[in-house]
Design a protein around this motif. Structure first.
Motif: not given
Length: 753
Positions: A167-169, A176-183, A215-218, A223-227
């Motif tokens: 998560f990105l917090v 408080l913001s909490k976002r799950a990293v997707t992808g 490896l994942a580029v976010v 908060a999303a994987v793009k590569e």
């Protein structure tokens, strides 16, 4: 607690760590490597920020920078104290040890708090501005802090099935913001932040899942994987360094050797380069990949490599730093707010510190020093040894030390006695910066002379040090020592051990050195055969060792000729000529039957002499400490009835009393001890033992076995020799006698002193 940090500010003049020595550095510089970057930009900046040698830069922001200072506790565990330094006024804010890493250049410093909270403290904010506190406990169970990216936290949630969800917090205005990293692949078992771009907009994650490693580029905004990138199967969970830039991504794969893979993020084209080891650091600067292996200043290893920039669009590599140096608790490679790469290390001829890597107008990289420790990259002498060396009275040796700017060396140290030219040499490999050798107090053996205990006096030292990694020239420095030894009553060649003089039937005088050869029982032994002193000594009927009565710190000899003249033979300390020309110091001494010198009877620090006349009177002569006269007059009568004794021996303090003592042997062979009272007289006699008429001579050696107690050497007919260890107990002043090889050469001597 570490010392208060010194003010870190710009200085207009570089502070050189140069000490006065008698000779400078002399060597040939190493050959250039490929296309060198050691241009004017690679020399020292005129005003670098100052760092102490045990401090590294941890984080660079727009308003200041964070340093880590290394300390060790009593169990040798490393700790790091963190300090924020402001560019504007040079002020400092200590932050203690509660620091977590911020993965991008930022003025925000993450600090740990008690429990599950993380403080985000903006060091550019006005004083008193409260830190932003993010309580991980409020996020729910299983949430664990992983990294900081500016003002955002990467938090991993460990679920009951042991999988990981990232998560990105962040926190804004109390919200408080909490976002799950997707992808990312499902069922993650391991996840870590590998790098973030300096602008904080993109991060690179390394992960493991049932499907493999990757490896994942976010994109931080979404908060999303793009590569994603899939490395070779042998890659070890990305425990080795990786790198990310706007254009490229790089990682190491493990085959027989490590292979660096650099992939163009736009085209997907990969380039592969072989590297000698897996611990190479890597970064990306423009169209260059920068690699190097850091080591401590005090060490060098085969896996160490210089910091090198390799072009990704063709061309030759460029060496940026000759050495990468491990920064204490910091990063060897890190970025500044504008994305500039910084590397910790040094260029030959310059100083160690954090160097700024920039691209010139021609697109080629170069370096300049931005944050300096002041420590030379090349091996240099930074601390001179104490010029005074004391060879210990009991052990006989001394530890000699030099502080150098770095380690990883082979070295040679040569000590040369100015007066005699005798030497002691030391050789070492892979020495560290605290170069230290133990000198056992001996000279080396030569083709014509055996190893021997060294004399005091002036010595020159020469230190030669060669850097094993080939960075910089060899070091050559010289200096001087003044070497002293504790004065010993019977030490005539000034090597720290007692000598005995023996006259043979032809009138030749010989000197026997007791040396330093002791077995596990501290046995008193000889070092070599007796050395010839001279002939004509049968002119004298008495030869008496009397200690230093001439004031030169070398023991002297007193002789009486057959007409009653008293002569002083002043010691020189030279083995080849132990005495200066004799000086007559008295007449009429033929009235005395016995002479004994060497004990300080009155506590004035000078050895005195006692004599017995034919009527049995005991007379004391006070030592003057000068050559003529050697003793004051008139003499003082301190006893009667001494004509019962046929030998006197002044032993110094042998029985633990306040002053020098006296041994007297009667005609029946009984040995008696007279304790000195410190006023020039003696107490009542104490019986030591009988049978001492087996010896022709009793010699008070001083300390013959280095146990700190005065001893006695006994010589008898046919060369029988015995050593009596002193106990300092008046009831039993000697231990059991021990046979010794001193003077046991087949020659019979008619007087031993």
């Amino acid at each position: 607690m570490r010392p208060a940090p010194s003010r870190l500010r710009r200085t207009t003049t570089a502070v050189a760590l140069v000490l006065a020595v008698t000779a400078g550095t002399a060597a040939t510089a190493p050959a250039a490597w490929a296309t060198p970057a050691a241009t004017a930009a690679a020399t020292q900046a005129s005003d670098p920020y100052r760092l102490s040698a045990d401090t590294g830069v941890r984080q660079i922001g727009s308003s200041g920078y964070l340093t880590a200072h290394q300390t060790f506790d009593s169990e040798a565990n490393a700790h790091y104290d963190y300090v924020w330094h402001r560019y504007a006024d040079g002020s400092e804010t200590p932050l203690g040890e509660q620091h977590a890493v911020n993965s991008i250049p930022s003025d925000v410093v993450p600090l740990g708090t008690s429990g599950t909270g993380i403080q985000l403290k903006d060091m550019s904010a006005p004083p008193g501005t409260p830190a932003v506190v993010i309580d991980l406990g409020a996020l729910g169970p299983g949430h664990v802090y992983a990294a900081t990216i500016g003002s955002t936290l990467l938090v991993d949630r460990y679920d009951t099935d042991r999988t990981v969800t990232p998560f990105l917090v962040s926190k804004t205005g109390g919200s408080l913001s909490k976002r799950a990293v997707t992808g990312l692949p499902a069922g993650l078992t391991d996840l870590s932040l590998k790098q973030a771009l300096p602008d904080g907009k993109t991060i690179l994650l390394g992960y493991e899942s049932p499907a493999g490693k990757g490896l994942a580029v976010v994109d931080m905004a979404t908060a999303a994987v793009k590569e994603t990138y899939t490395p070779g199967a042998s890659t070890r969970s990305f425990g080795t360094p990786v790198a990310l830039s706007d254009r490229y991504v790089a990682w190491f794969e493990s085959n027989e050797d490590m292979v660096l893979v650099v992939t163009d993020r736009e085209t997907g084209t990969a380039q592969r380069f072989a590297y000698p080891n897996e611990w190479t650091d890597v970064a990306l600067v423009g169209d260059w990949v920068v690699t190097g292996t850091a080591q401590d200043l005090d060490s060098v290893h085969t896996r160490e490599t210089p910091l090198t920039a390799r072009p990704l669009k063709g061309g030759e590599p460029v060496k940026l730093l000759d050495r990468m140096v491990r920064a204490y608790g910091s990063h060897e490679l890190l970025h500044g707010p504008d994305g500039t790469l910084y590397a910790h290390g040094g260029v030959s001829g310059g100083r160690v510190g954090l160097h700024r890597v920039t691209l010139g107008a021609d697109g080629a990289p170069a370096v300049e020093l931005a944050y300096s420790t002041g420590v030379p990259t090349d091996v240099a002498l930074t601390w001179l040894p104490d010029p005074d060396v004391r060879l210990d009275a009991l052990e006989g040796g001394a530890r000699l030390s030099w502080r150098l700017s770095r380690g990883g060396l082979t070295y040679d140290v040569t000590l040369t006695h100015k007066e005699t030219g005798r030497q002691k040499t030391f050789h070492g490999t892979d020495g560290n910066a605290n170069l230290s050798v133990y000198w056992d107090g001996r000279w080396d053996a030569t083709a014509t002379e055996p190893a021997a205990l060294a004399r005091p006096g002036t010595y020159t030292w020469e230190l030669k040090a060669h850097p094993e990694d080939g960075v910089g020239p060899d070091l050559r420095e010289t200096g001087t020592y003044e070497v002293t030894r504790v004065h010993r009553a019977h030490d005539y060649n000034w090597n720290g051990t007692p000598d005995v003089f023996a006259r043979d039937a032809s009138g030749k005088l010989w000197r026997a050195d007791s040396g330093t050869t002791y077995d596990l029982g501290y046995r008193f032994t000889a070092q070599g055969a007796p050395a010839y002193v001279g002939w004509g000594w049968d002119t004298y009927d008495r030869i008496e060792s009397v200690g230093d009565v001439g004031g030169t710190n070398v023991a002297d000899l007193v002789t009486r000729d057959k007409s009653g003249g008293l002569w002083l033979h002043q010691g020189t300390g030279l083995a080849e000529k132990p005495f200066a020309d004799r000086v007559k110091i008295g007449t009429g001494w033929g009235i005395y039957q016995q002479l004994a010198g060497g004990s300080d009877l009155d506590g004035d620090g000078r050895p005195d002499l006692v004599a017995t006349d034919k009527a049995g009177g005991l007379w004391s002569y006070r030592g003057t400490g000068g050559t003529a006269p050697a003793y004051t007059s008139p003499p003082r009568k301190i006893g009667t009835g001494w004509n019962i004794y046929n030998q006197l021996t002044a032993t110094g303090n042998i029985a633990g009393g306040p002053a020098g003592d006296l041994l007297a042997r009667d005609k029946a062979g009984v040995l008696w001890l007279y304790l000195g009272l410190g006023n020039g007289t003696f107490g009542p006699r104490i019986k030591v033992g009988s049978g001492w008429n087996a010896y022709t001579d009793l010699v008070a050696l001083g300390d013959g076995d280095r146990d700190g107690h005065n001893d006695v050497y006994a010589y008898g007919p046919n060369g029988a020799s015995y050593f009596y260890r002193g106990t300092t107990r008046w009831q039993a002043p000697f231990d059991t006698r021990r046979a010794t090889s001193l003077l046991r050469t087949g020659t019979t001597y008619n007087q031993v002193s």
